[in-house]
Design a protein around this motif. Structure first.
Motif, mmCIF file in Angstrom:
data_model
loop_
_atom_site.group_PDB
_atom_site.id
_atom_site.type_symbol
_atom_site.label_atom_id
_atom_site.label_comp_id
_atom_site.label_asym_id
_atom_site.label_seq_id
_atom_site.Cartn_x
_atom_site.Cartn_y
_atom_site.Cartn_z
ATOM 1 N N GLN A 155 0.838 -1.192 0.000
ATOM 2 C CA GLN A 155 0.000 0.000 0.000
ATOM 3 C C GLN A 155 0.877 1.248 0.000
ATOM 4 O OE1 GLN A 155 -2.396 -0.513 3.503
ATOM 5 N NE2 GLN A 155 -3.730 -2.045 2.544
ATOM 6 N N LYS A 156 0.333 2.338 -0.480
ATOM 7 C CA LYS A 156 1.070 3.592 -0.524
ATOM 8 C C LYS A 156 1.487 4.005 0.883
ATOM 9 C CE LYS A 156 0.796 8.341 -2.251
ATOM 10 N NZ LYS A 156 -0.053 9.353 -2.949
ATOM 11 N N GLY A 157 2.763 4.303 1.043
ATOM 12 C CA GLY A 157 3.279 4.732 2.336
ATOM 13 C C GLY A 157 3.581 3.604 3.300
ATOM 14 N N GLN A 158 3.375 2.368 2.896
ATOM 15 C CA GLN A 158 3.621 1.234 3.786
ATOM 16 C C GLN A 158 5.114 1.082 4.071
ATOM 17 O OE1 GLN A 158 2.051 -2.522 2.388
ATOM 18 N NE2 GLN A 158 3.374 -3.714 3.751
ATOM 19 N N ASP A 159 5.459 0.906 5.341
ATOM 20 C CA ASP A 159 6.861 0.716 5.728
ATOM 21 C C ASP A 159 7.193 -0.772 5.640
ATOM 22 O OD1 ASP A 159 9.403 0.783 6.720
ATOM 23 O OD2 ASP A 159 8.912 1.802 8.597
ATOM 24 N N TRP A 160 7.381 -1.256 4.428
ATOM 25 C CA TRP A 160 7.615 -2.685 4.217
ATOM 26 C C TRP A 160 8.977 -3.129 4.760
ATOM 27 C CZ3 TRP A 160 11.848 -4.023 1.349
ATOM 28 C CH2 TRP A 160 12.384 -3.053 0.489
ATOM 29 N N GLN A 161 9.924 -2.200 4.836
ATOM 30 C CA GLN A 161 11.243 -2.564 5.353
ATOM 31 C C GLN A 161 11.178 -2.913 6.835
ATOM 32 O OE1 GLN A 161 13.018 1.091 3.822
ATOM 33 N NE2 GLN A 161 14.434 -0.130 2.595
ATOM 34 N N VAL A 191 5.030 -2.579 -5.773
ATOM 35 C CA VAL A 191 5.412 -3.976 -5.572
ATOM 36 C C VAL A 191 6.813 -4.045 -4.970
ATOM 37 C CG1 VAL A 191 6.137 -6.060 -6.829
ATOM 38 C CG2 VAL A 191 3.949 -4.988 -7.362
ATOM 39 N N VAL A 192 6.990 -4.962 -4.027
ATOM 40 C CA VAL A 192 8.319 -5.299 -3.520
ATOM 41 C C VAL A 192 8.678 -6.676 -4.067
ATOM 42 C CG1 VAL A 192 9.703 -5.848 -1.488
ATOM 43 C CG2 VAL A 192 8.120 -3.920 -1.427
ATOM 44 N N ARG A 193 9.845 -6.764 -4.670
ATOM 45 C CA ARG A 193 10.293 -8.032 -5.249
ATOM 46 C C ARG A 193 11.188 -8.755 -4.241
ATOM 47 N NH1 ARG A 193 8.289 -6.988 -10.108
ATOM 48 N NH2 ARG A 193 8.599 -4.927 -11.058
ATOM 49 N N VAL A 194 10.759 -9.944 -3.869
ATOM 50 C CA VAL A 194 11.507 -10.774 -2.918
ATOM 51 C C VAL A 194 12.222 -11.870 -3.702
ATOM 52 C CG1 VAL A 194 11.362 -12.294 -0.907
ATOM 53 C CG2 VAL A 194 9.776 -10.351 -1.132
ATOM 54 N N MET A 195 13.533 -11.915 -3.585
ATOM 55 C CA MET A 195 14.304 -12.972 -4.235
ATOM 56 C C MET A 195 15.182 -13.651 -3.199
ATOM 57 S SD MET A 195 17.240 -14.344 -5.565
ATOM 58 C CE MET A 195 18.502 -13.100 -5.787
ATOM 59 N N LEU A 209 8.826 -17.160 0.971
ATOM 60 C CA LEU A 209 7.428 -17.103 1.393
ATOM 61 C C LEU A 209 7.289 -16.429 2.750
ATOM 62 C CD1 LEU A 209 4.504 -17.846 0.806
ATOM 63 C CD2 LEU A 209 4.924 -20.078 1.868
ATOM 64 N N SER A 210 8.191 -16.739 3.667
ATOM 65 C CA SER A 210 8.146 -16.141 4.997
ATOM 66 C C SER A 210 8.319 -14.626 4.923
ATOM 67 C CB SER A 210 9.240 -16.755 5.874
ATOM 68 O OG SER A 210 9.297 -16.122 7.135
ATOM 69 N N ILE A 211 9.272 -14.177 4.115
ATOM 70 C CA ILE A 211 9.505 -12.736 3.975
ATOM 71 C C ILE A 211 8.323 -12.069 3.282
ATOM 72 C CG2 ILE A 211 10.974 -10.990 2.898
ATOM 73 C CD1 ILE A 211 13.310 -13.006 3.221
ATOM 74 N N ALA A 212 7.812 -12.703 2.230
ATOM 75 C CA ALA A 212 6.678 -12.137 1.494
ATOM 76 C C ALA A 212 5.457 -11.984 2.398
ATOM 77 C CB ALA A 212 6.342 -13.019 0.298
ATOM 78 N N GLN A 213 5.206 -12.974 3.241
ATOM 79 C CA GLN A 213 4.057 -12.917 4.144
ATOM 80 C C GLN A 213 4.215 -11.808 5.178
ATOM 81 O OE1 GLN A 213 4.020 -16.988 5.545
ATOM 82 N NE2 GLN A 213 2.492 -17.618 4.021
ATOM 83 N N SER A 214 5.447 -11.513 5.570
ATOM 84 C CA SER A 214 5.670 -10.446 6.546
ATOM 85 C C SER A 214 5.437 -9.066 5.935
ATOM 86 C CB SER A 214 7.098 -10.532 7.102
ATOM 87 O OG SER A 214 8.054 -10.102 6.147
ATOM 88 N N ILE A 215 5.596 -8.964 4.616
ATOM 89 C CA ILE A 215 5.423 -7.681 3.926
ATOM 90 C C ILE A 215 3.971 -7.435 3.549
ATOM 91 C CG2 ILE A 215 5.996 -6.390 1.823
ATOM 92 C CD1 ILE A 215 8.703 -7.834 1.841
ATOM 93 N N ALA A 216 3.263 -8.495 3.168
ATOM 94 C CA ALA A 216 1.893 -8.355 2.660
ATOM 95 C C ALA A 216 1.015 -7.617 3.667
ATOM 96 C CB ALA A 216 1.307 -9.731 2.371
ATOM 97 N N PRO A 217 0.326 -6.539 3.226
ATOM 98 C CA PRO A 217 -0.504 -5.752 4.155
ATOM 99 C C PRO A 217 -1.744 -6.523 4.597
ATOM 100 C CG PRO A 217 -0.785 -4.980 1.895
ATOM 101 C CD PRO A 217 0.321 -5.999 1.869
#
Length: 217
Positions: A155-161, A191-195, A209-217
Protein backbone atom coordinates in the motif's frame (compact mmCIF):
# COMPACT_ATOMS: atom_id res chain seq x y z
CA UNK A 1 14.19 -22.18 -31.55
CA UNK A 2 17.96 -21.83 -31.30
CA UNK A 3 18.22 -25.15 -29.46
CA UNK A 4 16.24 -26.94 -32.16
CA UNK A 5 18.38 -25.40 -34.91
CA UNK A 6 21.58 -26.50 -33.18
CA UNK A 7 20.32 -30.07 -32.87
CA UNK A 8 18.88 -30.17 -36.39
CA UNK A 9 22.12 -28.95 -37.96
CA UNK A 10 24.42 -30.96 -35.68
CA UNK A 11 26.17 -27.70 -34.74
CA UNK A 12 28.70 -27.36 -31.96
CA UNK A 13 27.28 -24.06 -30.71
CA UNK A 14 24.33 -21.75 -31.17
CA UNK A 15 24.62 -17.99 -30.70
CA UNK A 16 21.62 -15.76 -30.02
CA UNK A 17 21.58 -11.96 -29.78
CA UNK A 18 18.72 -9.69 -28.80
CA UNK A 19 17.16 -7.13 -31.14
CA UNK A 20 19.83 -4.46 -30.77
CA UNK A 21 22.70 -6.92 -30.49
CA UNK A 22 23.97 -6.09 -27.01
CA UNK A 23 22.86 -9.27 -25.22
CA UNK A 24 24.13 -12.79 -25.75
CA UNK A 25 22.92 -16.29 -25.00
CA UNK A 26 24.51 -19.49 -26.29
CA UNK A 27 23.52 -23.13 -26.67
CA UNK A 28 25.74 -26.20 -26.78
CA UNK A 29 25.50 -29.19 -29.10
CA UNK A 30 22.96 -30.84 -26.78
CA UNK A 31 20.68 -27.81 -26.84
CA UNK A 32 21.48 -26.67 -23.30
CA UNK A 33 21.28 -22.87 -22.91
CA UNK A 34 23.98 -20.76 -21.24
CA UNK A 35 23.05 -17.36 -19.82
CA UNK A 36 25.14 -14.28 -19.14
CA UNK A 37 26.38 -15.54 -15.77
CA UNK A 38 27.80 -18.73 -17.29
CA UNK A 39 29.34 -16.97 -20.30
CA UNK A 40 30.89 -14.22 -18.19
CA UNK A 41 32.41 -16.86 -15.92
CA UNK A 42 33.97 -18.66 -18.91
CA UNK A 43 35.63 -15.46 -20.14
CA UNK A 44 36.97 -14.67 -16.68
CA UNK A 45 38.21 -18.24 -16.11
CA UNK A 46 40.16 -18.21 -19.39
CA UNK A 47 41.81 -14.89 -18.60
CA UNK A 48 42.72 -16.09 -15.13
CA UNK A 49 44.18 -19.28 -16.61
CA UNK A 50 46.44 -17.13 -18.78
CA UNK A 51 47.49 -15.00 -15.83
CA UNK A 52 45.92 -11.85 -17.21
CA UNK A 53 45.41 -8.95 -14.81
CA UNK A 54 41.81 -7.86 -15.41
CA UNK A 55 41.08 -6.85 -11.82
CA UNK A 56 37.91 -8.81 -11.19
CA UNK A 57 34.33 -9.29 -12.35
CA UNK A 58 31.36 -7.00 -11.76
CA UNK A 59 27.92 -8.60 -11.73
CA UNK A 60 24.65 -7.35 -10.28
CA UNK A 61 22.57 -8.03 -7.19
CA UNK A 62 20.76 -10.64 -9.31
CA UNK A 63 23.90 -12.53 -10.40
CA UNK A 64 23.78 -16.10 -9.16
CA UNK A 65 25.63 -16.79 -5.91
CA UNK A 66 27.06 -19.99 -7.39
CA UNK A 67 28.91 -17.91 -9.98
CA UNK A 68 30.39 -15.71 -7.27
CA UNK A 69 31.60 -18.78 -5.37
CA UNK A 70 33.02 -20.34 -8.55
CA UNK A 71 34.92 -17.15 -9.39
CA UNK A 72 36.23 -16.84 -5.84
CA UNK A 73 37.41 -20.46 -5.98
CA UNK A 74 39.63 -19.42 -8.90
CA UNK A 75 40.93 -16.43 -6.96
CA UNK A 76 38.86 -13.96 -9.00
CA UNK A 77 37.36 -10.99 -7.16
CA UNK A 78 33.65 -10.32 -7.62
CA UNK A 79 31.54 -7.23 -6.92
CA UNK A 80 27.83 -6.52 -7.33
CA UNK A 81 26.22 -3.47 -8.89
CA UNK A 82 22.58 -2.49 -9.15
CA UNK A 83 20.62 -4.13 -11.97
CA UNK A 84 21.36 -2.49 -15.32
CA UNK A 85 24.37 -2.46 -17.62
CA UNK A 86 24.95 1.25 -16.89
CA UNK A 87 25.59 0.40 -13.23
CA UNK A 88 27.89 -2.47 -14.18
CA UNK A 89 29.89 -0.09 -16.37
CA UNK A 90 29.96 2.48 -13.59
CA UNK A 91 31.49 0.00 -11.14
CA UNK A 92 33.98 -1.27 -13.71
CA UNK A 93 35.27 2.26 -14.25
CA UNK A 94 35.36 2.97 -10.52
CA UNK A 95 37.34 -0.19 -9.78
CA UNK A 96 39.52 -0.15 -12.89
CA UNK A 97 38.35 -3.65 -13.84
CA UNK A 98 37.66 -5.01 -17.34
CA UNK A 99 34.90 -7.65 -17.12
CA UNK A 100 31.28 -7.35 -16.09
CA UNK A 101 27.79 -8.38 -17.04
CA UNK A 102 24.33 -9.62 -16.18
CA UNK A 103 22.52 -12.95 -16.35
CA UNK A 104 20.32 -11.38 -19.04
CA UNK A 105 23.29 -11.54 -21.41
CA UNK A 106 24.83 -8.08 -21.19
CA UNK A 107 28.57 -8.78 -21.14
CA UNK A 108 31.17 -6.01 -21.04
CA UNK A 109 34.83 -6.52 -21.94
CA UNK A 110 36.31 -3.06 -21.58
CA UNK A 111 39.63 -4.07 -23.13
CA UNK A 112 37.72 -4.89 -26.34
CA UNK A 113 34.94 -2.28 -26.43
CA UNK A 114 33.59 0.55 -24.28
CA UNK A 115 30.16 -1.03 -23.82
CA UNK A 116 28.34 -4.35 -24.10
CA UNK A 117 28.29 -5.97 -27.55
CA UNK A 118 26.86 -9.42 -28.26
CA UNK A 119 29.16 -10.26 -31.17
CA UNK A 120 32.30 -9.26 -29.28
CA UNK A 121 31.11 -11.22 -26.24
CA UNK A 122 30.44 -14.31 -28.38
CA UNK A 123 33.93 -14.12 -29.89
CA UNK A 124 35.40 -13.78 -26.41
CA UNK A 125 33.52 -16.88 -25.24
CA UNK A 126 34.67 -18.93 -28.25
CA UNK A 127 38.26 -17.78 -27.75
CA UNK A 128 38.02 -18.63 -24.05
CA UNK A 129 36.82 -22.15 -24.83
CA UNK A 130 39.92 -22.67 -26.97
CA UNK A 131 42.17 -21.36 -24.20
CA UNK A 132 40.54 -23.64 -21.61
CA UNK A 133 40.34 -26.56 -24.08
CA UNK A 134 36.77 -27.16 -22.94
CA UNK A 135 33.28 -27.08 -24.39
CA UNK A 136 30.57 -24.93 -22.81
CA UNK A 137 29.50 -27.60 -20.34
CA UNK A 138 33.06 -28.31 -19.27
CA UNK A 139 34.08 -24.66 -18.97
CA UNK A 140 31.02 -23.55 -16.99
CA UNK A 141 31.57 -26.26 -14.40
CA UNK A 142 29.12 -25.09 -11.74
CA UNK A 143 25.38 -25.30 -11.24
CA UNK A 144 23.35 -22.17 -10.45
CA UNK A 145 21.64 -22.00 -7.08
CA UNK A 146 17.84 -22.27 -7.21
CA UNK A 147 16.07 -18.92 -6.90
CA UNK A 148 12.60 -18.24 -5.52
CA UNK A 149 11.03 -14.91 -6.50
CA UNK A 150 7.77 -13.45 -5.19
CA UNK A 151 6.23 -10.07 -6.04
CA UNK A 152 4.35 -8.57 -3.09
CA UNK A 153 1.91 -5.71 -3.62
CA UNK A 154 2.12 -2.98 -0.99
CA UNK A 155 0.00 0.00 0.00
CA UNK A 156 1.07 3.59 -0.52
CA UNK A 157 3.28 4.73 2.34
CA UNK A 158 3.62 1.23 3.79
CA UNK A 159 6.86 0.72 5.73
CA UNK A 160 7.62 -2.68 4.22
CA UNK A 161 11.24 -2.56 5.35
CA UNK A 162 10.26 -2.41 9.02
CA UNK A 163 7.59 -5.07 8.50
CA UNK A 164 10.05 -7.50 6.94
CA UNK A 165 12.98 -6.83 9.29
CA UNK A 166 12.44 -9.82 11.59
CA UNK A 167 11.63 -12.30 8.80
CA UNK A 168 14.63 -11.07 6.81
CA UNK A 169 16.98 -11.54 9.76
CA UNK A 170 15.60 -15.04 10.36
CA UNK A 171 16.03 -15.99 6.70
CA UNK A 172 19.60 -14.73 6.65
CA UNK A 173 20.39 -16.79 9.75
CA UNK A 174 18.93 -19.91 8.14
CA UNK A 175 20.75 -19.34 4.85
CA UNK A 176 24.14 -18.50 6.33
CA UNK A 177 26.79 -18.80 3.62
CA UNK A 178 24.55 -21.08 1.56
CA UNK A 179 22.22 -18.42 0.18
CA UNK A 180 21.20 -14.78 0.14
CA UNK A 181 18.18 -12.47 0.05
CA UNK A 182 17.50 -9.51 -2.24
CA UNK A 183 14.57 -7.17 -1.55
CA UNK A 184 13.85 -4.52 -4.19
CA UNK A 185 11.01 -2.04 -4.45
CA UNK A 186 9.75 -1.71 -8.01
CA UNK A 187 10.22 1.69 -9.59
CA UNK A 188 7.11 1.36 -11.76
CA UNK A 189 4.43 -0.28 -9.59
CA UNK A 190 3.55 -0.69 -5.87
CA UNK A 191 5.41 -3.98 -5.57
CA UNK A 192 8.32 -5.30 -3.52
CA UNK A 193 10.29 -8.03 -5.25
CA UNK A 194 11.51 -10.77 -2.92
CA UNK A 195 14.30 -12.97 -4.23
CA UNK A 196 15.90 -15.74 -2.21
CA UNK A 197 18.73 -17.87 -3.52
CA UNK A 198 19.96 -21.02 -1.78
CA UNK A 199 21.69 -24.30 -2.47
CA UNK A 200 18.34 -25.94 -1.67
CA UNK A 201 15.23 -25.05 -3.67
CA UNK A 202 13.02 -25.91 -0.70
CA UNK A 203 14.95 -23.60 1.62
CA UNK A 204 14.82 -20.77 -0.93
CA UNK A 205 11.04 -21.15 -1.30
CA UNK A 206 10.44 -21.31 2.46
CA UNK A 207 12.49 -18.18 3.17
CA UNK A 208 10.95 -16.23 0.28
CA UNK A 209 7.43 -17.10 1.39
CA UNK A 210 8.15 -16.14 5.00
CA UNK A 211 9.51 -12.74 3.97
CA UNK A 212 6.68 -12.14 1.49
CA UNK A 213 4.06 -12.92 4.14
CA UNK A 214 5.67 -10.45 6.55
CA UNK A 215 5.42 -7.68 3.93
CA UNK A 216 1.89 -8.35 2.66
CA UNK A 217 -0.50 -5.75 4.15
Amino acid sequence: TLQAAVLQNDADYGIALDGDGDRLMMADKNGAVYDGDKLLYIIAAARAAQGQDFGGVVGTVMSNLAMEKALNARGIAFARAKVGDRYVLEQLHQRGWQLGGEASGHIVCLDKHNTGDGIIAALQVLSSLQILNRNLAGAADWQPYPQSMINVRIQKGQDWQAASKEALAQAERELGEHGRVVLRASGTEPVVRVMVEADSAQLAEQCALSIAQSIAP
